[in-house]
Design a protein around this motif. Structure first.
Motif, PDB file in Angstrom:
ATOM      1  N   GLY A 123      43.544  42.433  46.240  1.00 27.87           N
ATOM      2  CA  GLY A 123      43.515  42.215  47.675  1.00 27.87           C
ATOM      3  C   GLY A 123      42.220  42.641  48.352  1.00 27.87           C
ATOM      4  O   GLY A 123      42.068  42.468  49.552  1.00 27.87           O
ATOM      5  N   LYS A 124      41.266  43.164  47.600  1.00 23.76           N
ATOM      6  CA  LYS A 124      39.982  43.569  48.199  1.00 23.76           C
ATOM      7  C   LYS A 124      39.070  42.355  48.297  1.00 23.76           C
ATOM      8  O   LYS A 124      39.015  41.521  47.395  1.00 23.76           O
ATOM      9  N   ARG A 125      38.348  42.293  49.380  1.00 20.03           N
ATOM     10  CA  ARG A 125      37.435  41.174  49.597  1.00 20.03           C
ATOM     11  C   ARG A 125      36.319  41.190  48.547  1.00 20.03           C
ATOM     12  O   ARG A 125      35.781  42.238  48.217  1.00 20.03           O
ATOM     13  N   GLY A 126      36.006  40.026  48.020  1.00 15.85           N
ATOM     14  CA  GLY A 126      34.937  39.905  47.037  1.00 15.85           C
ATOM     15  C   GLY A 126      35.419  39.928  45.600  1.00 15.85           C
ATOM     16  O   GLY A 126      34.634  39.723  44.683  1.00 15.85           O
ATOM     17  N   PHE A 127      36.699  40.199  45.395  1.00 20.00           N
ATOM     18  CA  PHE A 127      37.251  40.207  44.046  1.00 20.00           C
ATOM     19  C   PHE A 127      38.271  39.082  43.943  1.00 20.00           C
ATOM     20  O   PHE A 127      39.346  39.154  44.532  1.00 20.00           O
ATOM     21  N   ASP A 128      37.905  38.048  43.214  1.00 14.38           N
ATOM     22  CA  ASP A 128      38.754  36.873  43.106  1.00 14.38           C
ATOM     23  C   ASP A 128      39.596  36.941  41.838  1.00 14.38           C
ATOM     24  O   ASP A 128      39.063  36.847  40.738  1.00 14.38           O
ATOM     25  N   LEU A 129      40.885  37.114  42.020  1.00 13.14           N
ATOM     26  CA  LEU A 129      41.795  37.084  40.882  1.00 13.14           C
ATOM     27  C   LEU A 129      42.326  35.662  40.731  1.00 13.14           C
ATOM     28  O   LEU A 129      42.528  34.965  41.730  1.00 13.14           O
ATOM     29  N   PRO A 130      42.541  35.220  39.510  1.00 13.78           N
ATOM     30  CA  PRO A 130      43.048  33.854  39.316  1.00 13.78           C
ATOM     31  C   PRO A 130      44.408  33.675  39.983  1.00 13.78           C
ATOM     32  O   PRO A 130      45.219  34.611  40.023  1.00 13.78           O
ATOM     33  N   PRO A 131      44.673  32.497  40.504  1.00  8.87           N
ATOM     34  CA  PRO A 131      45.990  32.236  41.108  1.00  8.87           C
ATOM     35  C   PRO A 131      47.102  32.507  40.089  1.00  8.87           C
ATOM     36  O   PRO A 131      46.996  32.124  38.925  1.00  8.87           O
ATOM     37  N   GLY A 132      48.126  33.210  40.520  1.00  2.00           N
ATOM     38  CA  GLY A 132      49.248  33.508  39.654  1.00  2.00           C
ATOM     39  C   GLY A 132      49.058  34.741  38.777  1.00  2.00           C
ATOM     40  O   GLY A 132      49.972  35.133  38.061  1.00  2.00           O
TER      41      GLY A 132
END
Length: 130
Positions: free
Chosen positions: A70-79
């Motif tokens: 949930g931190k900005r700048g860290f993209d976790l894959p959908p799902g």
């Protein structure tokens, strides 16, 4: 002098609002905003290094887990539903940590946290897969 691991004293310390305020009051106003976590971890790192009388030229490290979901700048894959954290490490010589003011340790911790990027996370994940 090597540390005698059989002769360690274990103690618990309570840091309430009064103690946190006392530590914050020791910081210069130019320090800017600091989290309670940053202040406590810097204090523990510095005090532990002093207590163990680490050789001033020895390199000392402080590492901790930082949650990134949930931190900005860290993209976790959908799902993605697994753990999402980074493990930044601050490094300095014991002599510097012990003699410089608390703000030095806080700045090192802040710098290590700031260097955590999406690329760093992906690199760490790649390393775990190997």
């Amino acid at each position: 002098m090597p540390m005698d691991e059989n002769n360690l004293v274990h103690r618990s310390f309570f840091f309430g609002p009064k103690e946190i305020r006392a530590l914050r009051n020791r910081l210069p106003s130019s320090m800017g905003a600091c989290s309670t976590f940053e202040i406590l971890m810097a204090c523990v790192w510095k005090c532990r290094t002093i207590a163990f009388a680490v050789d001033p030229n020895e390199v000392v490290r402080f590492s901790c887990l930082i949650h990134i979901r949930g931190k900005r700048g860290f993209d976790l894959p959908p799902g993605y539903y697994g753990n999402a954290f980074v493990y930044p490490t601050s490094i300095t010589k014991a002599g510097m940590l012990c003699t410089y003011p608390l703000e030095y340790a806080i700045r090192l911790l802040k710098k290590a946290k700031a260097e955590m990027s999406n690329e760093y996370v992906k690199s760490g994940a790649d390393l775990m897969v190997i």
